[in-house]
Design a protein around this motif. Structure first.
Motif, PDB file in Angstrom:
ATOM      1  N   ASN A 101       5.268 -20.663  -3.918  1.00  0.00           N
ATOM      2  CA  ASN A 101       5.777 -21.813  -4.465  1.00  0.00           C
ATOM      3  C   ASN A 101       5.622 -22.048  -5.936  1.00  0.00           C
ATOM      4  O   ASN A 101       5.653 -23.084  -6.493  1.00  0.00           O
ATOM      5  N   THR A 102       5.586 -20.866  -6.650  1.00  0.00           N
ATOM      6  CA  THR A 102       5.355 -20.859  -8.128  1.00  0.00           C
ATOM      7  C   THR A 102       6.580 -20.238  -8.696  1.00  0.00           C
ATOM      8  O   THR A 102       6.815 -18.820  -8.392  1.00  0.00           O
ATOM      9  N   ARG A 139      13.379 -18.561  -2.690  1.00  0.00           N
ATOM     10  CA  ARG A 139      14.522 -19.397  -3.501  1.00  0.00           C
ATOM     11  C   ARG A 139      15.265 -18.440  -4.330  1.00  0.00           C
ATOM     12  O   ARG A 139      16.588 -18.700  -4.428  1.00  0.00           O
ATOM     13  N   ILE A 140      14.676 -17.361  -4.879  1.00  0.00           N
ATOM     14  CA  ILE A 140      15.434 -16.434  -5.551  1.00  0.00           C
ATOM     15  C   ILE A 140      15.402 -14.982  -4.910  1.00  0.00           C
ATOM     16  O   ILE A 140      14.156 -14.607  -4.836  1.00  0.00           O
ATOM     17  N   ALA A 180      -3.603 -13.249  -8.995  1.00  0.00           N
ATOM     18  CA  ALA A 180      -4.296 -14.707  -8.979  1.00  0.00           C
ATOM     19  C   ALA A 180      -3.703 -15.672  -8.192  1.00  0.00           C
ATOM     20  O   ALA A 180      -4.173 -16.516  -7.557  1.00  0.00           O
ATOM     21  N   LEU A 181      -2.298 -15.725  -8.616  1.00  0.00           N
ATOM     22  CA  LEU A 181      -1.531 -16.711  -7.765  1.00  0.00           C
ATOM     23  C   LEU A 181      -1.209 -16.365  -6.318  1.00  0.00           C
ATOM     24  O   LEU A 181      -1.642 -17.494  -5.332  1.00  0.00           O
TER      25      LEU A 181
END
Length: 129
Positions: free
Chosen positions: A59-60, A106-107, A50-51
């Protein structure tokens, strides 16, 4: 968003389809527990899908963790193996839980952080330290 799944928690209940998908597990209670894990995994996948479908996956920050180890009252003595102890104890079996984070860009995927972490570390402000 904060999403707290009930699985895997009591009462031990699973969909028949998940239970039937695990015929190799002969112990009924363990099979129900494993079916609950199967359902949890599938539903976390639905959240991630869903994201992505809504363009939010890049960006979550997604955190997957638990509040404690498995409980001794569910009748599965090896549930925290190889760790000793249970939920509500300070032995490894009570406090050693999964803690995964995902934030593309980012990770980096596959990175392991070797030091102990806890839920309070999620809110630590790096700018103050």
């Amino acid at each position: 968003m904060y999403l707290a799944f009930n699985a895997v928690h009591t009462p031990l209940q699973a969909l028949k389809s998940d239970y039937d998908a695990l015929p190799q597990i002969k112990d009924h209670r363990l099979r129900v527990y494993a079916a609950m894990v199967r359902s949890l995994d599938r539903n976390v996948g639905h959240v991630l899908a869903a994201l992505k479908a809504n363009g939010l996956d890049k960006n979550t920050l997604v955190i997957f963790t638990s509040d404690n180890g498995g409980a001794n009252y569910i009748g599965l003595p090896d549930i925290n193996r190889p760790y000793r102890g249970w939920k509500a104890t300070f032995f490894e079996g009570g406090i050693h839980v999964p803690f995964f984070m995902k934030l593309p860009g980012r990770i980096p995927a596959g990175v392991t952080y070797g030091k102990p972490v806890a839920h309070v570390d999620i809110f630590r402000d790096r700018g103050l330290g």
